[in-house]
Design a protein around this motif. Structure first.
Motif, PDB file in Angstrom:
ATOM      1  N   ALA A  85      24.466  69.413  28.719  1.00 58.79           N
ATOM      2  CA  ALA A  85      23.754  70.744  26.990  1.00 58.79           C
ATOM      3  C   ALA A  85      24.576  69.949  26.492  1.00 58.79           C
ATOM      4  N   ILE A  86      25.404  69.126  26.013  1.00 59.79           N
ATOM      5  CA  ILE A  86      25.816  68.860  24.574  1.00 59.79           C
ATOM      6  C   ILE A  86      25.298  67.656  24.455  1.00 59.79           C
ATOM      7  N   ASN A  87      24.406  66.136  25.590  1.00 62.65           N
ATOM      8  CA  ASN A  87      23.529  65.672  25.222  1.00 62.65           C
ATOM      9  C   ASN A  87      22.617  65.997  24.944  1.00 62.65           C
ATOM     10  N   ALA A  88      22.563  66.820  25.137  1.00 59.51           N
ATOM     11  CA  ALA A  88      20.679  67.933  25.037  1.00 59.51           C
ATOM     12  C   ALA A  88      20.956  67.760  23.762  1.00 59.51           C
TER      13      ALA A  88
ATOM     14  N   SER B  45      14.932  71.386  12.184  1.00 58.81           N
ATOM     15  CA  SER B  45      13.572  72.522  12.817  1.00 58.81           C
ATOM     16  C   SER B  45      15.216  73.707  12.946  1.00 58.81           C
ATOM     17  N   LYS B  46      13.664  74.767  12.561  1.00 58.35           N
ATOM     18  CA  LYS B  46      14.634  76.613  12.870  1.00 58.35           C
ATOM     19  C   LYS B  46      15.509  76.371  13.829  1.00 58.35           C
ATOM     20  N   ASP B  47      15.285  76.035  15.223  1.00 54.89           N
ATOM     21  CA  ASP B  47      16.396  76.219  16.025  1.00 54.89           C
ATOM     22  C   ASP B  47      17.981  75.185  16.128  1.00 54.89           C
ATOM     23  N   ALA B  48      17.638  74.280  14.836  1.00 49.37           N
ATOM     24  CA  ALA B  48      18.721  73.931  14.412  1.00 49.37           C
ATOM     25  C   ALA B  48      20.333  74.327  14.784  1.00 49.37           C
ATOM     26  N   ALA B  49      20.023  75.532  14.326  1.00 49.23           N
ATOM     27  CA  ALA B  49      21.203  75.839  14.188  1.00 49.23           C
ATOM     28  C   ALA B  49      21.645  76.685  15.460  1.00 49.23           C
TER      29      ALA B  49
ATOM     30  N   LEU C 143      19.377  67.922  17.516  1.00 52.88           N
ATOM     31  CA  LEU C 143      19.986  67.208  16.772  1.00 52.88           C
ATOM     32  C   LEU C 143      19.601  66.240  15.535  1.00 52.88           C
ATOM     33  N   GLN C 144      19.260  65.277  17.102  1.00 49.03           N
ATOM     34  CA  GLN C 144      19.300  63.809  15.803  1.00 49.03           C
ATOM     35  C   GLN C 144      17.830  63.987  15.580  1.00 49.03           C
ATOM     36  N   ARG C 145      16.147  64.431  16.312  1.00 50.04           N
ATOM     37  CA  ARG C 145      14.905  64.859  16.571  1.00 50.04           C
ATOM     38  C   ARG C 145      14.476  65.516  15.397  1.00 50.04           C
ATOM     39  N   HIS C 146      15.587  66.819  15.280  1.00 52.52           N
ATOM     40  CA  HIS C 146      14.643  68.139  14.695  1.00 52.52           C
ATOM     41  C   HIS C 146      15.704  68.381  13.402  1.00 52.52           C
ATOM     42  N   PRO C 147      16.622  67.843  13.322  1.00 56.30           N
ATOM     43  CA  PRO C 147      17.886  68.203  12.256  1.00 56.30           C
ATOM     44  C   PRO C 147      16.469  69.194  10.762  1.00 56.30           C
TER      45      PRO C 147
ATOM     46  N   ARG D 286       9.983  69.649  21.352  1.00 49.68           N
ATOM     47  CA  ARG D 286      11.201  69.646  21.003  1.00 49.68           C
ATOM     48  C   ARG D 286      11.930  71.329  21.925  1.00 49.68           C
ATOM     49  N   LYS D 287      10.404  72.114  22.589  1.00 49.76           N
ATOM     50  CA  LYS D 287      10.973  72.933  22.934  1.00 49.76           C
ATOM     51  C   LYS D 287      11.395  72.505  24.268  1.00 49.76           C
ATOM     52  N   ALA D 288      11.489  71.975  24.743  1.00 54.14           N
ATOM     53  CA  ALA D 288      11.357  71.592  25.905  1.00 54.14           C
ATOM     54  C   ALA D 288      13.076  70.796  25.535  1.00 54.14           C
ATOM     55  N   LEU D 289      12.942  70.306  25.334  1.00 57.69           N
ATOM     56  CA  LEU D 289      14.472  69.362  24.564  1.00 57.69           C
ATOM     57  C   LEU D 289      15.372  70.142  24.313  1.00 57.69           C
TER      58      LEU D 289
END
Length: 292
Positions: free
Chosen positions: A104-107, A118-122, A112-116, A85-88
């Motif tokens: 950057a867009i693809n990553a 997450s506190k870092d989704a924004a 967002l697909q894997r961790h919708p 999660r952190k690496a992505l």
């Protein structure tokens, strides 16, 4: 005759005649004939914290491409872990800093697909939006990137209204809308010069309907006066001039519109029920004509 295969003893005799040692019964297994020549090499995974530290060190050295590769390797070796999660997210950030915006867009999308939730989704949404925003071209070129940036920025504000990135996103939404309006104005002026007045009118109406809060609204209204006057649709010309004067009384564009009407012996006159009047009331919060 049907095909026959040598027996185990016959195969051993053949191998001995060729000078090949048996080396035990497994030597006769066809899947092991090349075992000595092609030994599989097992490569131990690099520790996750080492890969992450390497990525950060490369970021510090502004080797953004190298950093992205380190973080990508971490994501692949420790899939679906917290390290992944952190690496992505760091892969997206490294590519953004390295101006590899599509990467950057693809990553960011993968994050967002894997961790919708997450506190870092924004932040991932912000990186994606900014990567689109950074690729906005000038108004003379196709504005597909501007449209994409507007969508991504709007999603950020809608999904994460209380995030620390919302305020910046709102400011960039206005800039992006201004860019899109500029493109519409450019096309509208082109049609106006070619005397394709209906096509020009459609473009100027789009500016007023979709991008009314941009700096191009005053000119769009004046250009509508020009186009309607050229077509002899004086009522619409008078209405456009009146709305322009009511909302932007000190604008030089209003002075031009007023002077153009006077060449035909006309004065600005607003039709309260017109689409133009309703459009401005809907933005300013005034009552609609039907409620007056």
């Amino acid at each position: 005759m049907p095909l026959t295969f040598p027996t185990r003893g016959a195969m051993a005799a053949v191998l001995l005649s060729l000078g090949v040692g048996l080396g035990g019964c497994d030597a006769l297994d066809p899947t092991n004939l090349f075992a000595e020549k092609y030994k599989p090499e097992v490569v131990a995974d690099t520790p996750a914290d080492k890969l992450y530290s390497d990525g950060l060190a490369k970021m510090e050295d502004r080797d953004f491409d190298g950093a992205a590769k380190s973080f990508d390797q971490l994501d692949k070796q420790y899939s679906y872990s917290d390290w992944s999660r952190k690496a992505l997210l760091m892969t997206a950030y490294s590519n953004y800093e390295g101006a590899k915006y599509d990467d950057a867009i693809n990553a960011s999308k993968r994050y967002l697909q894997r961790h919708p939730a997450s506190k870092d989704a924004a932040y991932a949404q912000y990186l994606m939006a900014m990567s689109q925003y950074k690729q906005i071209p000038d108004a003379t070129r196709d504005q597909e990137r501007s449209e994409r940036a507007l969508v991504a920025l709007t999603e950020l504000v809608q999904k994460y209204p209380n995030s620390e990135y919302a305020t910046d996103a709102k400011a960039k939404i206005q800039i992006t809308r201004d860019q899109l309006a500029a493109k519409e104005m450019e096309i509208g002026r082109f049609y106006l010069e070619k005397r394709s007045f209906p096509a020009a009118i459609n473009r100027f109406r789009d500016v007023i309907s979709k991008y009314q809060t941009t700096r191009h609204t005053e000119e769009a209204l004046e250009r509508l006066v020009e186009a309607y006057m050229a077509l002899g649709i004086t009522g619409e010309a008078q209405n456009a001039a009146a709305v322009l004067g009511h909302n932007f009384p000190d604008s030089p564009w209003y002075k031009d519109a007023y002077a153009l009407l006077q060449t035909g012996g006309l004065e600005p006159r607003e039709e309260k029920g017109s689409w133009l009047s309703r459009a401005f009331r809907s933005v300013t919060g005034q009552k609609t004509a039907s409620a007056d």
